[in-house]
Design a protein around this motif. Structure first.
Motif, PDB file in Angstrom:
ATOM      1  N   VAL A 196      10.075 -39.946 -72.410  1.00 36.62           N
ATOM      2  CA  VAL A 196       8.881 -39.320 -72.973  1.00 36.62           C
ATOM      3  C   VAL A 196       8.540 -38.087 -72.149  1.00 36.62           C
ATOM      4  O   VAL A 196       8.083 -38.207 -71.014  1.00 36.62           O
ATOM      5  CB  VAL A 196       7.676 -40.296 -72.989  1.00 36.62           C
ATOM      6  CG1 VAL A 196       6.474 -39.623 -73.644  1.00 36.62           C
ATOM      7  CG2 VAL A 196       8.033 -41.575 -73.704  1.00 36.62           C
ATOM      8  N   PRO A 197       8.746 -36.872 -72.688  1.00 35.65           N
ATOM      9  CA  PRO A 197       8.401 -35.657 -71.954  1.00 35.65           C
ATOM     10  C   PRO A 197       6.885 -35.500 -71.828  1.00 35.65           C
ATOM     11  O   PRO A 197       6.131 -35.872 -72.720  1.00 35.65           O
ATOM     12  CB  PRO A 197       8.979 -34.531 -72.810  1.00 35.65           C
ATOM     13  CG  PRO A 197       9.915 -35.198 -73.745  1.00 35.65           C
ATOM     14  CD  PRO A 197       9.434 -36.589 -73.929  1.00 35.65           C
ATOM     15  N   ILE A 226       4.040 -35.732 -74.934  1.00 32.75           N
ATOM     16  CA  ILE A 226       2.634 -36.031 -74.673  1.00 32.75           C
ATOM     17  C   ILE A 226       2.071 -34.897 -73.821  1.00 32.75           C
ATOM     18  O   ILE A 226       2.587 -34.593 -72.750  1.00 32.75           O
ATOM     19  CB  ILE A 226       2.462 -37.377 -73.933  1.00 32.75           C
ATOM     20  CG1 ILE A 226       3.048 -38.521 -74.738  1.00 32.75           C
ATOM     21  CG2 ILE A 226       0.997 -37.638 -73.602  1.00 32.75           C
ATOM     22  CD1 ILE A 226       2.349 -38.814 -76.036  1.00 32.75           C
ATOM     23  N   ALA A 227       0.999 -34.264 -74.343  1.00 31.43           N
ATOM     24  CA  ALA A 227       0.334 -33.183 -73.611  1.00 31.43           C
ATOM     25  C   ALA A 227      -1.040 -33.688 -73.216  1.00 31.43           C
ATOM     26  O   ALA A 227      -1.855 -34.002 -74.083  1.00 31.43           O
ATOM     27  CB  ALA A 227       0.233 -31.944 -74.480  1.00 31.43           C
ATOM     28  N   GLU A 268       7.827 -48.126 -78.374  1.00 26.74           N
ATOM     29  CA  GLU A 268       9.166 -48.696 -78.580  1.00 26.74           C
ATOM     30  C   GLU A 268      10.261 -47.644 -78.380  1.00 26.74           C
ATOM     31  O   GLU A 268      11.033 -47.361 -79.285  1.00 26.74           O
ATOM     32  CB  GLU A 268       9.249 -49.317 -79.971  1.00 26.74           C
ATOM     33  CG  GLU A 268       8.263 -50.451 -80.169  1.00 26.74           C
ATOM     34  CD  GLU A 268       8.173 -50.887 -81.611  1.00 26.74           C
ATOM     35  OE1 GLU A 268       8.955 -50.384 -82.450  1.00 26.74           O
ATOM     36  OE2 GLU A 268       7.310 -51.711 -81.897  1.00 26.74           O
ATOM     37  N   GLY A 269      10.319 -47.080 -77.208  1.00 20.68           N
ATOM     38  CA  GLY A 269      11.391 -46.142 -76.893  1.00 20.68           C
ATOM     39  C   GLY A 269      11.200 -44.761 -77.480  1.00 20.68           C
ATOM     40  O   GLY A 269      12.166 -44.007 -77.609  1.00 20.68           O
ATOM     41  N   ASN A 270       9.966 -44.406 -77.897  1.00 18.76           N
ATOM     42  CA  ASN A 270       9.659 -43.078 -78.442  1.00 18.76           C
ATOM     43  C   ASN A 270      10.612 -42.722 -79.595  1.00 18.76           C
ATOM     44  O   ASN A 270      11.361 -41.743 -79.513  1.00 18.76           O
ATOM     45  CB  ASN A 270       9.719 -42.033 -77.320  1.00 18.76           C
ATOM     46  CG  ASN A 270       9.032 -40.735 -77.696  1.00 18.76           C
ATOM     47  OD1 ASN A 270       8.333 -40.652 -78.699  1.00 18.76           O
ATOM     48  ND2 ASN A 270       9.233 -39.727 -76.881  1.00 18.76           N
ATOM     49  N   PRO A 271      10.587 -43.480 -80.694  1.00 24.28           N
ATOM     50  CA  PRO A 271      11.550 -43.257 -81.779  1.00 24.28           C
ATOM     51  C   PRO A 271      11.399 -41.910 -82.487  1.00 24.28           C
ATOM     52  O   PRO A 271      12.366 -41.370 -83.014  1.00 24.28           O
ATOM     53  CB  PRO A 271      11.262 -44.407 -82.746  1.00 24.28           C
ATOM     54  CG  PRO A 271       9.865 -44.813 -82.457  1.00 24.28           C
ATOM     55  CD  PRO A 271       9.637 -44.541 -81.007  1.00 24.28           C
ATOM     56  N   MET A 320       1.263 -23.545 -69.977  1.00 25.02           N
ATOM     57  CA  MET A 320       1.744 -24.889 -70.306  1.00 25.02           C
ATOM     58  C   MET A 320       2.993 -25.170 -69.473  1.00 25.02           C
ATOM     59  O   MET A 320       3.903 -24.352 -69.412  1.00 25.02           O
ATOM     60  CB  MET A 320       2.083 -24.994 -71.792  1.00 25.02           C
ATOM     61  CG  MET A 320       0.861 -24.985 -72.672  1.00 25.02           C
ATOM     62  SD  MET A 320       1.249 -25.253 -74.385  1.00 25.02           S
ATOM     63  CE  MET A 320       1.647 -26.966 -74.364  1.00 25.02           C
ATOM     64  N   VAL A 321       3.014 -26.338 -68.821  1.00 24.93           N
ATOM     65  CA  VAL A 321       4.106 -26.703 -67.926  1.00 24.93           C
ATOM     66  C   VAL A 321       4.722 -28.004 -68.406  1.00 24.93           C
ATOM     67  O   VAL A 321       4.011 -28.965 -68.711  1.00 24.93           O
ATOM     68  CB  VAL A 321       3.585 -26.871 -66.479  1.00 24.93           C
ATOM     69  CG1 VAL A 321       4.700 -27.303 -65.549  1.00 24.93           C
ATOM     70  CG2 VAL A 321       2.941 -25.601 -65.992  1.00 24.93           C
ATOM     71  N   LEU A 322       6.044 -28.032 -68.475  1.00 32.25           N
ATOM     72  CA  LEU A 322       6.770 -29.249 -68.812  1.00 32.25           C
ATOM     73  C   LEU A 322       7.112 -29.943 -67.499  1.00 32.25           C
ATOM     74  O   LEU A 322       7.802 -29.379 -66.651  1.00 32.25           O
ATOM     75  CB  LEU A 322       8.050 -28.911 -69.585  1.00 32.25           C
ATOM     76  CG  LEU A 322       8.945 -30.073 -69.977  1.00 32.25           C
ATOM     77  CD1 LEU A 322       8.225 -30.997 -70.947  1.00 32.25           C
ATOM     78  CD2 LEU A 322      10.217 -29.560 -70.626  1.00 32.25           C
ATOM     79  N   ASP A 323       6.599 -31.168 -67.328  1.00 26.29           N
ATOM     80  CA  ASP A 323       6.799 -31.913 -66.086  1.00 26.29           C
ATOM     81  C   ASP A 323       8.256 -32.318 -65.949  1.00 26.29           C
ATOM     82  O   ASP A 323       8.955 -32.536 -66.944  1.00 26.29           O
ATOM     83  CB  ASP A 323       5.901 -33.145 -66.093  1.00 26.29           C
ATOM     84  CG  ASP A 323       5.719 -33.747 -64.715  1.00 26.29           C
ATOM     85  OD1 ASP A 323       6.003 -33.046 -63.736  1.00 26.29           O
ATOM     86  OD2 ASP A 323       5.290 -34.914 -64.630  1.00 26.29           O
ATOM     87  N   LYS A 324       8.719 -32.440 -64.696  1.00 24.22           N
ATOM     88  CA  LYS A 324      10.106 -32.859 -64.469  1.00 24.22           C
ATOM     89  C   LYS A 324      10.272 -34.312 -64.944  1.00 24.22           C
ATOM     90  O   LYS A 324       9.309 -35.082 -64.951  1.00 24.22           O
ATOM     91  CB  LYS A 324      10.482 -32.715 -63.004  1.00 24.22           C
ATOM     92  CG  LYS A 324       9.715 -33.600 -62.070  1.00 24.22           C
ATOM     93  CD  LYS A 324      10.140 -33.353 -60.645  1.00 24.22           C
ATOM     94  CE  LYS A 324       9.327 -34.256 -59.721  1.00 24.22           C
ATOM     95  NZ  LYS A 324       9.657 -34.036 -58.343  1.00 24.22           N
TER      96      LYS A 324
END
Length: 185
Positions: free
Chosen positions: A73-74, A56-57, A48-51, A83-87
Motif C-alpha cells: 500500500v503506497p 493512501i494520502a 485484503e491485500g489492496n486488490p 506531495m511526497v511518496l513515502d519509501k
C-alpha cells in the motif's frame, strides 16, 4: 463516501477540504448505510491485500502507521506544499521479496530439489560445520611508509659540508671587507 460524510459533519472549518475531496472520483465502500470514520473506511478498503491498488494520502500519523503495517500500500503525504511518496515499508519490501522468490522456482520444484539432495547425500547435517579459511593478518604493505635507514657515516659528511660552507662564507666576507677598506683609502 465515509470521508465526505466525516468532512460534512466537521463543519465550516474543513469546507475547503470537502470541496477538494468532492472533485475526485468517489469509491463505494461497504458501509453505505452506516458510515464510519474516514480512517476506518480507508483501512477497510485496503484490507485484503489492496486488490484495487489504492494509494493512501494522509497527514494522520496514526493512520500512516497502520497503513505501513500492510504490504503493498503506497503512502502519500504533504510537506510544504509538495506531495511526497513515502519509501516502501519493510513489510512491503519483504512481501515483494517473497513474491519474487516464489516466482523463480515453483513450490513443487523446490520439494523435488530437496528430495534429490537427500538422495545424493548433499544435505548438511547439524553437527557438520564449514571450515573457515585463514587469512594473512597485518596491515597492507602498500599502504605503509618505508623505513628510513640512519647511519652515522651519512650524518657526518653532511655536517662537514655545512662547516665548509660556513668557512667559505666567512672567507668571502673577510675578502669583501678588505676590498672595501682599500677602496676607501
Amino acid at each position: 463516501r465515509c470521508v465526505l460524510k466525516e468532512l460534512e459533519s466537521l463543519g465550516k472549518a474543513l469546507y475547503g477540504a470537502k470541496l477538494i475531496a468532492q472533485r475526485f472520483q468517489v469509491r463505494n465502500c461497504s458501509h453505505l448505510k452506516n458510515p464510519v470514520s474516514g480512517s476506518a473506511c480507508l483501512l477497510s478498503m485496503i484490507e485484503e491485500g489492496n486488490p484495487h491498488h489504492y494509494f493512501i494520502a494522509t497527514q494522520d500519523q496514526d493512520l500512516a502507521n497502520k497503513v505501513k503495517k500492510k504490504p503493498g500500500v503506497p503512502l502519500l503525504f504533504i510537506i510544504q506544499n509538495t506531495m511526497v511518496l513515502d519509501k516502501p515499508s519493510p513489510k512491503s519490501l519483504a512481501f515483494v521479496q517473497l513474491l519474487q522468490t516464489n516466482q523463480l522456482v515453483p513450490e513443487h520444484q523446490k520439494q523435488s530439489i530437496v528430495q534429490l539432495k537427500e538422495k545424493e547425500g548433499l544435505t548438511r547435517q547439524e553437527g557438520e560445520k564449514r571450515r573457515k579459511r585463514k587469512r594473512a593478518g597485518g596491515p597492507n604493505p602498500l599502504s605503509c611508509l618505508k623505513k628510513k635507514k640512519k647511519t652515522q657515516q651519512s650524518q657526518e659528511p653532511s655536517a662537514e659540508k655545512k662547516k665548509r660552507k660556513r668557512k667559505r662564507n666567512r672567507v668571502k666576507k673577510e675578502v669583501t671587507q678588505s676590498v672595501q677598506k682599500k677602496e676607501e683609502e
